[in-house]
Write an enzyme that holds these catalytic residues in place. Sequence first.
Site, mmCIF file in Angstrom:
data_model
loop_
_atom_site.group_PDB
_atom_site.id
_atom_site.type_symbol
_atom_site.label_atom_id
_atom_site.label_comp_id
_atom_site.label_asym_id
_atom_site.label_seq_id
_atom_site.Cartn_x
_atom_site.Cartn_y
_atom_site.Cartn_z
ATOM 1 N N HIS A 206 0.842 -1.198 0.000
ATOM 2 C CA HIS A 206 0.000 0.000 0.000
ATOM 3 C C HIS A 206 0.875 1.246 0.000
ATOM 4 O O HIS A 206 2.108 1.165 0.119
ATOM 5 C CB HIS A 206 -0.979 0.007 1.183
ATOM 6 C CG HIS A 206 -0.356 0.018 2.541
ATOM 7 N ND1 HIS A 206 0.411 1.054 3.022
ATOM 8 C CD2 HIS A 206 -0.390 -0.900 3.548
ATOM 9 C CE1 HIS A 206 0.805 0.800 4.248
ATOM 10 N NE2 HIS A 206 0.347 -0.392 4.594
ATOM 11 N N CYS A 229 3.424 -4.253 6.732
ATOM 12 C CA CYS A 229 3.064 -4.153 5.317
ATOM 13 C C CYS A 229 4.229 -3.594 4.510
ATOM 14 O O CYS A 229 5.211 -3.098 5.059
ATOM 15 C CB CYS A 229 1.835 -3.263 5.147
ATOM 16 S SG CYS A 229 0.307 -3.991 5.799
#
Length: 253
Positions: A206, A229
Site C-alpha cells: 500500500h 506491510c
Amino acid sequence: MYKMIFPVFALLAAVLFCVKGGAQAYTDEEIKAAEEKAVPSPVYGEIKRGTKLFNSLSEKSGFEEAEAKERVLILRDFGLKWYYIEREAGKAWVKAEEISIPSDSLTSEDALSAEEIECYINTHGFKSKTDKFIWVDIYRQQVYILKGSAGGFSLEKRIVCGTGKNCSPTTRGLFEISDRGEWFYSERLKSGAKYWVRFNEAYLFHSVAMDKEENITDPTLGRRCSSGCVRTSVKDAEYIYKTIPEGTAVWVN
C-alpha cells in the site's frame, strides 16, 4: 569451404543463444553471484529468561519451556504484544516482554543488476499463475516486478519500498496476490493508506501512511519503517493496484 564455415558459425550462435536467451540458461558463475547477492533478511530474537510458550493465542495452552538466551526466528507479531517464533522444537507464540529484538538493520546500497535479479528468480524455478512475479527484497528495500513465465521472467520495474520494522517484521516466504481496495483507515493505528493489495492475510502492499483526510503523515521509504506491510509511494502503490492481477506470486526474502 563456405559450406564448412557456415555450420560452425551456426553452432556458435546457437550456444550463445542458449546461454543468454531462449530458455534463460545461466553459467555457474552467474548463478553463484546472484545467489550470494540475494541476501535473506530474517529477524532473530533472544528469549530473555526461561518462559512458557503457547500453541495458539486463542487457547493459551502451554507448549513447553524456552530457555534463557535461546535464539529464535521471529516470524510475525500480533499487535506488538505477542510474537510467533520458530525454534528447533517447532513454532509457538511468546509474550513480547519475554523476547529481546535487535534494532533495525541498515538498508544495503549494493544494488542488484537486472541480470542478477532475473538469474535468481529464473534459476529458483519460481512460478506464478499470471504473467507477473513480485520479489520483495527486504535487504535492499526494493520491490522488483517481473514479467514472463517460469524460467523466463524478465525485470519490468523497480520500486523503492518500506518494509516492517524488526519489532513488526514483514512475513517472509512465497505468497499470492488476492484482494485489493482503493483506501483503508485503522482507528486503532490512527493511520491509513491508498491502493492496498493483499499478499498474505493482514500483510499488504500500500501507499505511505496517511491520516483520515488522505494527507501523507509519514513519507518514509527505503528502510524498515512499517508495521509489517510493504509501503511504496502513492504512484507506485497505484501501479501495483492497477496492473498486478490476483494470483500473482510474491516472494519476500
